[in-house]
Write a protein that holds these residues in place. Structure first.
Motif, short mmCIF file in Angstrom:
data_model
loop_
_atom_site.label_atom_id
_atom_site.label_comp_id
_atom_site.label_asym_id
_atom_site.label_seq_id
_atom_site.Cartn_x
_atom_site.Cartn_y
_atom_site.Cartn_z
N ARG A 95 -25.59 127.50 -59.61
CA ARG A 95 -26.87 126.90 -59.25
C ARG A 95 -26.96 126.69 -57.76
NH1 ARG A 95 -30.45 122.76 -62.27
NH2 ARG A 95 -31.94 122.43 -60.60
N LYS A 96 -25.80 126.31 -57.21
CA LYS A 96 -25.82 126.08 -55.77
C LYS A 96 -26.01 127.40 -55.03
CE LYS A 96 -23.11 123.71 -52.29
NZ LYS A 96 -22.86 124.83 -51.41
N PHE A 97 -25.32 128.44 -55.49
CA PHE A 97 -25.33 129.65 -54.68
C PHE A 97 -26.52 130.55 -54.97
CE2 PHE A 97 -21.76 129.21 -52.21
CZ PHE A 97 -20.65 128.82 -52.93
N PHE A 98 -27.03 130.50 -56.18
CA PHE A 98 -27.94 131.57 -56.56
C PHE A 98 -29.35 131.13 -56.88
CE2 PHE A 98 -25.03 134.77 -56.10
CZ PHE A 98 -23.85 134.54 -56.77
N ALA A 99 -29.57 129.82 -57.13
CA ALA A 99 -30.95 129.43 -57.41
C ALA A 99 -31.64 129.25 -56.07
CB ALA A 99 -30.96 128.16 -58.22
N VAL A 100 -31.86 130.36 -55.39
CA VAL A 100 -32.32 130.30 -54.01
C VAL A 100 -33.60 131.09 -53.86
CG1 VAL A 100 -30.06 129.98 -53.02
CG2 VAL A 100 -30.88 132.27 -53.51
N SER A 101 -34.23 130.89 -52.74
CA SER A 101 -35.45 131.65 -52.50
C SER A 101 -35.22 132.83 -51.58
CB SER A 101 -36.52 130.73 -51.88
OG SER A 101 -35.91 129.90 -50.93
N GLN A 102 -34.02 132.93 -50.99
CA GLN A 102 -33.73 134.10 -50.17
C GLN A 102 -32.46 134.73 -50.71
OE1 GLN A 102 -35.37 135.49 -47.85
NE2 GLN A 102 -36.92 133.93 -47.48
N PHE A 103 -32.54 135.95 -51.11
CA PHE A 103 -31.32 136.58 -51.61
C PHE A 103 -31.34 138.04 -51.18
CE2 PHE A 103 -27.63 136.96 -54.02
CZ PHE A 103 -27.68 138.12 -54.77
N GLU A 104 -30.47 138.38 -50.28
CA GLU A 104 -30.50 139.72 -49.73
C GLU A 104 -30.00 140.76 -50.72
OE1 GLU A 104 -32.41 139.74 -46.38
OE2 GLU A 104 -30.96 141.35 -46.60
N GLY A 105 -28.88 140.46 -51.34
CA GLY A 105 -28.34 141.44 -52.26
C GLY A 105 -27.55 142.54 -51.58
N ARG A 106 -27.20 142.34 -50.30
CA ARG A 106 -26.37 143.37 -49.67
C ARG A 106 -24.98 142.80 -49.49
NH1 ARG A 106 -31.01 145.10 -46.56
NH2 ARG A 106 -30.52 143.68 -44.87
N TYR A 107 -23.99 143.64 -49.72
CA TYR A 107 -22.63 143.13 -49.73
C TYR A 107 -21.77 143.91 -48.76
CZ TYR A 107 -24.55 141.50 -54.08
OH TYR A 107 -25.35 140.92 -55.02
N THR A 108 -20.72 143.25 -48.29
CA THR A 108 -19.80 143.94 -47.38
C THR A 108 -18.38 143.72 -47.87
OG1 THR A 108 -19.75 141.95 -46.04
CG2 THR A 108 -21.17 143.75 -45.31
N GLY A 109 -17.48 144.55 -47.37
CA GLY A 109 -16.06 144.36 -47.64
C GLY A 109 -15.71 144.53 -49.10
N PHE A 110 -14.89 143.63 -49.61
CA PHE A 110 -14.43 143.74 -50.99
C PHE A 110 -15.59 143.66 -51.97
CE2 PHE A 110 -11.50 143.93 -54.25
CZ PHE A 110 -11.74 142.96 -55.19
N LYS A 111 -16.59 142.84 -51.62
CA LYS A 111 -17.74 142.74 -52.51
C LYS A 111 -18.43 144.08 -52.64
CE LYS A 111 -18.74 138.07 -50.99
NZ LYS A 111 -19.68 137.30 -50.20
N LYS A 112 -18.40 144.84 -51.54
CA LYS A 112 -19.08 146.13 -51.59
C LYS A 112 -18.37 147.06 -52.56
CE LYS A 112 -21.50 149.37 -48.77
NZ LYS A 112 -21.07 150.59 -49.44
N ILE A 113 -17.03 146.98 -52.55
CA ILE A 113 -16.30 147.85 -53.48
C ILE A 113 -16.72 147.55 -54.92
CG2 ILE A 113 -14.05 148.46 -54.38
CD1 ILE A 113 -12.87 148.01 -51.74
#
Lengths: 111, 167, 635
Positions: free
Chosen positions: C524-542
């Protein structure tokens, strides 16, 4: 004479006629060679008629054996005469059209 | 060698030589003349076999009528000064070869044939060739073909006239 | 009762034929009624059969001799017993709800394509029914192939798009690779037992040497890997999301992918003989569960998250089968059908409301505008995460318990996968339904609740997800394992020991509640947001790029095959075969031209040939015997 000699003679004449038909280009010469072949056949027929007569005499059977062959020769001559007349008429007509009696000009069958 | 054999060989040689000269002559008139010699030789053979009627008919019809007809045509188309072009050399070669093959076949076939071994053709004797015997058989048994041959002549005559008409 | 059995697959077949052949003259409502109605009829007949089996037990109905050769017979027979009736109910029940849903979801298609869709769906249900109703492995294989075909047809439903066609091809080819294993297993079974009928095979199974049993079960598992998307043949399932959402719900969540589970559950006698293959099944299932869960954490397409979630849950089911808890595996199939179909249909409703948008970076806060959808979706998320007393909780806990009894190491990995499941599902829920709306203005205007035909199946499935687990409530909570007892004649259950069980159950309950609260707060803290890019870098990108497995397959397998095909085409085909074929034609042409020269038109030539022919004839005729002898010597 043994009949073999007559057979050989007639075969030679016949084959000379064949060579003539195949070799010459003049239509009239070809026609003459055909007559030569016919005559070879005639000769052989007459020889066979005498052969038959000889065997009949030797066995003392029918004394008139062998006439059939000679009458056959007679009819062959009849047919040859008729054929020559018609054939020469055709050659004359051919000459009138193309002014030559060379058979190599007659190749319309190619198409 | 009796006179018959000598005559036989002479006539045979004459016939063969003349036949070859028919082939080899350049001038067509010469060929006709050589053919007439052949006919004479063959009639001589007929006489030797005592086929008198046929010998005479051969001379009259063949040498007399048919060859004269040939000469007429040759004169008509004015062929005596002309020489024909040479046949293709391959054709001549193959023609001779095939003729020779044919000859060889005939002779070898007839040499081993059973029916004609040890048979002879009787020379000089026999009534078979006499005209009265032939006539008897002709008009008794072969009367119909005789009459039909007259129709054959008629058709040939008509055909020749029709073909030869200048239109 | 035996007379009713053939009605179950017959009606979907009739629906397929009518909708397929007559879709042009029929109207859309007629097609919908026929398409859904036949499934409803099958469902009603299945319920009748269920009550009959409950009283009398299973039955086998023989129809005719399908294959009858020297050595073995394969009859076309149906075997309806406790296991297959469970699957029948799932297929026809959930299938009917999805058909109902499709009548509204696919409304924008033209009548022609609408009819095509329903005919394919009916054909799929028919094939799936054949699969579960078959009395021997060959009939199962017929259904197996049929569902593979329908999967291809339905994934590539919008065939004008090339990438969809590619996805359909990929699904079919990967399925096929599994099918090779399945076929080899069938051949081996036929060789060893002389028959493919379940009853005869399982009766004689104990006489089998362990090596043979291992080989057969491993080959069967290869087939299951292809069909149920396990490592290494799972990459087709996320791409299969190219098909319409109800198709994803039916085929790739509830039914086709569970065919592998059915097969292994059915063959449990064989699997119990070989410990090696059981280990293999369990480990691959677990590995797939973990891998797919990690990938699902960072996907941005709502359907892709659900696809990887399906792969992961299938891994759980295989894990259950591998540790010997066959009934638990079947139980999880049932509950998974409920909540996964619910989630997919809910996603379809969301996509419909967003006007075709599938990217969750553009969604958010939809719970206000789409109340029913969001509440049913939330119920589904709770079920899959294992919220206490939902169906998902009970089945997943049973799997974890069985795994713990088998090997504690596997247990902790399974717990890890379950935690990841909760995390990504809650992430999805927060991003889609809570927080601020991140889409465009037109999409905001377009947002509206879906029509009732879409909502009714959602509500039914939500209810089932909540209460569906109670047929196997553990004793400590006052329940009775109805399902285990029901399936016992066919599928053995894992036994729990006495007192320690109750303690473990309480630990599970406590652990689950604590874990879920933590995850809920964090997401809820991290994702119930109004701005969410959806682009990932590093390990998340893998992780977002799916561990580059697709690219790996591409390089190792696809590209070499393509170049081989190219080589064959240009070298072997063009220079080799074409040269021979064309050359023959050219040769015939050439020789005919040469032979034509014989016809020179010259009479002299003709006479020459005549003379030559006469000589040849003479020669042949004269030497007949010699020539005949010579010919006989040659031939």
């Amino acid at each position: 004479m043994p009949i073999q000699y007559y057979i050989a003679l007639a075969s030679c004449l016949f084959c000379i006629g064949v060579v003539g038909v195949l070799t010459r280009r003049n239509a009239i010469i070809i026609f003459m060679c055909i007559e030569l072949m016919l005559n070879a056949a005639n000769l052989l027929l007459v020889a066979f008629s005498k052969m038959e007569y000889a065997t009949a005499i030797a066995n003392k059977t029918n004394l008139t054996a062998g006439t059939d062959a000679q009458l056959f020769v007679f009819f062959i001559m009849v047919v040859a005469a008729a054929e020559v007349s018609v054939g020469l008429a055709i050659i004359v007509m051919m000459y009138r059209n193309i002014h030559s009696v060379d058979v190599n000009f007659l190749n319309r069958l190619k198409h | 060698m009796s006179i018959d054999e000598i005559l036989f060989w002479f006539l045979s040689a004459l016939a063969l030589f003349s036949a070859i000269m028919v082939l080899l002559s350049k001038n067509p008139v010469h060929s006709v003349l050589w053919l007439i010699v052949v006919f004479f030789a063959i009639s001589g053979h007929y006489l030797l076999l005592n086929a008198q009627f046929l010998a005479i008919v051969n001379i009259i019809v063949y040498a007399g009528a048919i060859m004269v007809l040939f000469l007429f045509v040759i004169m008509l188309i004015n062929l005596n000064t002309e020489t024909e072009r040479q046949q293709n050399i391959w054709m001549k070669f193959f023609g001779v070869i095939s003729g020779g093959l044919l000859l060889w076949i005939f002779i070898s076939a007839s040499r081993s044939a059973y029916d004609v071994a040890n048979k002879t053709a009787m020379l000089k004797e026999g009534d078979v060739g006499l005209i009265q015997n032939l006539g008897k058989v002709l008009f008794n048994e072969y009367a119909l073909p005789f009459e039909i041959s007259s129709i054959l002549f008629l058709s040939a005559m008509v055909g020749a006239v029709v073909i030869g008409k200048k239109d | 009762m035996n007379d009713l059995i053939y009605l179950v697959p017959l009606f979907p077949l009739i629906g397929f034929l009518i909708n397929g052949l007559f879709r042009k003259p029929l109207s859309k409502s007629a097609i919908s009624v026929i398409g859904s109605g036949v499934i409803l009829i099958s469902f009603i007949v299945s319920i009748i059969l269920f009550f009959d089996i409950k009283e009398h037990g299973g039955t086998i109905v023989n129809y005719y001799n399908f294959i009858s050769v020297e050595g073995f017979k394969i009859p076309f027979a149906f075997q309806i017993d406790q296991l297959s009736i469970i699957f029948l109910l799932i297929i026809t029940g959930v299938g009917f709800l999805i058909h109902l849903y499709s009548t509204s979801y696919m409304h924008e298609e033209s009548t022609d394509h609408f009819g095509r869709y329903f005919s394919y769906l009916n054909l799929f249900v028919f094939s799936m029914l054949l699969l579960v109703m078959g009395a021997n492995y060959v009939i199962m294989f017929i259904g197996w192939e049929g569902v593979g075909l329908c999967s291809y047809l339905l994934i590539g439903y919008w065939f004008k798009n090339d990438s969809y066609n590619y996805a359909a091809k990929k699904a079919f080819v990967m399925n096929r690779i599994g099918d090779v294993g399945f076929l080899l297993a069938i051949f081996w079974i036929l060789k060893d037992f002389g028959t493919a009928n379940y009853t005869e095979v399982f009766a004689k199974a104990s006489t089998l040497p362990v090596s043979d049993a291992t080989a057969i079960t491993l080959l069967l598992f290869v087939g299951a890997v292809g069909k149920s998307a396990q490592i290494p043949l799972y990459t087709w399932l996320p791409d299969a999301m190219a098909g319409p959402t109800p198709v994803s719900a039916l085929i790739h969540a509830a039914t086709m992918v569970t065919a592998g589970i059915y097969m292994i559950a059915r063959s449990n006698v064989l699997y119990s003989l070989s410990h090696i293959s059981q280990d293999v099944v369990a480990i691959i299932g677990l590995a797939t569960a973990v891998l797919a869960a990690t990938i699902a954490l960072y996907q941005n397409d709502i359907k892709k998250v659900l696809a990887y979630s399906t792969v992961s849950q299938l891994g759980f089911m295989f894990l259950a089968l591998g540790v010997g808890a066959y009934t638990t595996g079947v139980f999880h199939v049932m509950t998974h059908a409920f909540f996964k179909a619910l989630l997919f249909l809910g996603a379809g409703s969301v996509i419909h409301a967003m006007g075709g948008e599938q990217d969750i970076t553009k969604m958010g806060g939809l719970s206000k505008k789409l109340p029913v959808t969001s509440w049913t979706f939330i119920i589904g998320v709770l079920a899959i995460s294992g919220f206490p007393f939902t169906s998902g909780f009970i089945s997943k806990d049973e799997i974890l318990m069985a795994t713990y009894a088998y090997s504690p190491l596997l247990f902790w990995f399974a717990v890890f996968a379950a935690i990841l499941t909760a995390i990504y599902m809650f992430r999805l829920m927060m991003l889609v339904f809570f927080g601020g709306f991140r889409g465009t203005h037109e999409q905001a205007h377009h947002l509206h609740e879906s029509p009732s035909a879409l909502l009714i199946p959602l509500i039914v499935l939500a209810v089932l997800s909540l209460i569906g687990g109670f047929i196997q409530l553990p004793e400590v909570y006052g329940g009775h394992d109805f399902l285990n007892q029901f399936l016992a004649p066919v599928v053995p259950a894992v036994t729990h020991e006495g007192a320690g069980v109750a303690t473990k159950d309480y630990y599970m309950l406590g652990g689950t509640i604590v874990g879920l609260i933590i995850i809920f707060a964090a997401t809820r803290k991290f994702f119930a947001v109004s701005q969410f890019e959806g682009r990932y870098t590093g390990f998340k990108k893998i992780l977002a790029d799916k561990w580059y497995i697709d690219e790996l397959y591409d390089t190792i397998i696809v590209k070499p095959l393509n170049s081989l095909a190219g080589f064959l085409k240009s070298v072997v085909e063009k220079s080799g075969i074409d040269a021979v074929v064309n050359g023959t034609g050219r040769f015939v042409n050439y020789s005919s031209r040469q032979i034509r020269l014989l016809q020179s038109g010259q009479v002299g030539n003709y006479i020459l040939f005549m003379v030559l022919s006469i000589t040849v004839l003479f020669l042949v005729f004269w030497n007949q015997e010699i020539i005949v002898q010579f010919l006989q010597k040659i031939f």
